[in-house]
Design a protein around this motif. Structure first.
Motif, short mmCIF file in Angstrom:
data_model
loop_
_atom_site.label_atom_id
_atom_site.label_comp_id
_atom_site.label_asym_id
_atom_site.label_seq_id
_atom_site.Cartn_x
_atom_site.Cartn_y
_atom_site.Cartn_z
N UNK A 1 1.92 8.58 28.24
CA UNK A 1 2.94 8.55 29.26
C UNK A 1 2.80 9.71 30.25
N UNK A 2 1.71 10.46 30.17
CA UNK A 2 1.50 11.60 31.02
C UNK A 2 0.96 11.18 32.38
N UNK A 3 1.13 12.08 33.36
CA UNK A 3 0.56 11.87 34.69
C UNK A 3 -0.88 12.37 34.68
N UNK A 4 -1.80 11.53 35.14
CA UNK A 4 -3.21 11.89 35.14
C UNK A 4 -3.78 11.81 36.55
N UNK A 5 -4.72 12.70 36.84
CA UNK A 5 -5.43 12.63 38.10
C UNK A 5 -6.58 11.64 37.99
N UNK A 6 -6.65 10.70 38.90
CA UNK A 6 -7.68 9.67 38.86
C UNK A 6 -8.93 10.11 39.59
N UNK A 7 -8.75 10.66 40.79
CA UNK A 7 -9.88 11.24 41.51
C UNK A 7 -9.35 12.22 42.55
N UNK A 8 -10.20 13.08 43.04
CA UNK A 8 -9.78 14.12 43.98
C UNK A 8 -10.69 14.13 45.19
N UNK A 9 -10.22 14.76 46.25
CA UNK A 9 -11.02 14.94 47.46
C UNK A 9 -10.58 16.24 48.13
N UNK A 10 -11.46 16.77 48.97
CA UNK A 10 -11.20 18.02 49.66
C UNK A 10 -10.55 17.74 51.01
N UNK A 11 -9.46 18.45 51.30
CA UNK A 11 -8.75 18.30 52.56
C UNK A 11 -8.38 19.69 53.08
N UNK A 12 -9.03 20.10 54.16
CA UNK A 12 -8.80 21.41 54.76
C UNK A 12 -8.97 22.54 53.74
N UNK A 13 -9.99 22.41 52.90
CA UNK A 13 -10.30 23.45 51.92
C UNK A 13 -9.47 23.40 50.66
N UNK A 14 -8.60 22.39 50.53
CA UNK A 14 -7.76 22.26 49.34
C UNK A 14 -8.13 20.97 48.60
N UNK A 15 -8.02 21.04 47.28
CA UNK A 15 -8.30 19.87 46.45
C UNK A 15 -7.04 19.03 46.31
N UNK A 16 -7.11 17.80 46.74
CA UNK A 16 -5.98 16.87 46.68
C UNK A 16 -6.29 15.79 45.64
N UNK A 17 -5.36 15.60 44.70
CA UNK A 17 -5.56 14.63 43.62
C UNK A 17 -4.77 13.35 43.89
N UNK A 18 -5.39 12.24 43.62
CA UNK A 18 -4.70 10.95 43.57
C UNK A 18 -4.38 10.69 42.11
N UNK A 19 -3.09 10.61 41.79
CA UNK A 19 -2.66 10.50 40.40
C UNK A 19 -2.19 9.09 40.07
#
Length: 244
Positions: free
Chosen positions: A15-33
């Motif tokens: 039941x936990x929130x998991x990160x599926x994949x990430x990408x770089x946006x303006x030098x920051x890592x953004x996760x799609x959960x």
């Protein structure tokens, strides 16, 4: 990816929130959960239903079919709810209230279908509270004069003695926090309890957990949806002030 989105798999319950994949946006890592994916599923269902109903209503008949009956029932129920709480002036808010009602309701009951409810993520409920917060104060400046707003913020003392002003400001800021936390905590508590049932009582979790799903996902989910929308309508009605 499917096992990350679904709460229950053959091997375990998650039941936990998991990160599926990430990408770089303006030098920051953004996760799609998983929450983003579940929100997308709910939105696609709402959009698909709206498109199908719109096409159907263009060819509406005097003797409505099943889909037309369902659509008319939903619209009539939500319109009556808004009108009964906010009066005639609430007609302009019917679309917003109806949208968040359907979104929150579908999000809350998505656990029945094996998804992790998006509303069990504070990142989902907080934006809903913030949107409502801005809508409340936009409505207040639209319907009330600055003097009336200042007088209300200084209440219960006279406007020339603004001792209560900081306290009232804090109470206004607490509105989106209380709205979002109430919805988040209630949905998350049901999610956690079901997780405990499926993990600690896995050998005995046969058929009877369905009754818990009906309560936590369906009944409690509907109640929390109604509470969120009723509080939203109440706050907006208060922001309009007395009807002249």
């Amino acid at each position: 990816m499917e096992n990350a989105i679904l709460m229950a798999t053959e091997s375990k319950v998650d039941f936990m929130i998991h990160g599926l994949f990430s990408y770089e946006l303006f030098g920051h890592t953004v996760w799609i959960t998983t929450s983003h994916v579940c929100i997308l599923i709910v939105m696609l269902l709402m959009i698909a239903f709206a498109v199908v109903v719109n096409i159907k209503m263009r060819h509406a008949t005097e003797v409505p079919g099943a889909l037309q009956n369902v659509a008319e029932l939903i619209v009539e129920m939500l319109d009556n709810m808004v009108r009964g709480t906010m009066g005639k002036r609430g007609r302009g808010f019917a679309n917003y209230i109806s949208t968040i009602f359907l979104f929150i309701l579908l999000s809350n009951i998505s656990g029945i279908f094996g998804l992790r409810p998006p509303t069990a993520d504070y990142g989902t409920t907080l934006p809903l509270g913030i949107i409502t917060f801005f809508l409340i104060h936009i409505t207040q400046f639209r319907y009330q004069k600055p003097k009336e707003i200042w007088k209300d913020m200084c209440s219960p003392l006279p406007p020339w003695l603004p001792i209560w002003f900081p306290i009232n400001v804090i109470s206004e800021i607490a509105v989106p926090i209380s709205l979002s936390l109430r919805l988040f905590a209630n949905v998350l508590s049901g999610t956690v309890i079901m997780a405990l049932v499926y993990t600690l009582l896995a050998k005995f979790a046969i058929i009877w957990p369905a009754a818990l799903h009906v309560y936590f996902d369906l009944f409690s989910g509907a109640i929390q949806t109604y509470v969120f929308c009723m509080l939203t309508m109440t706050y907006i009605s208060n922001a309009m002030g007395s009807e002249e």
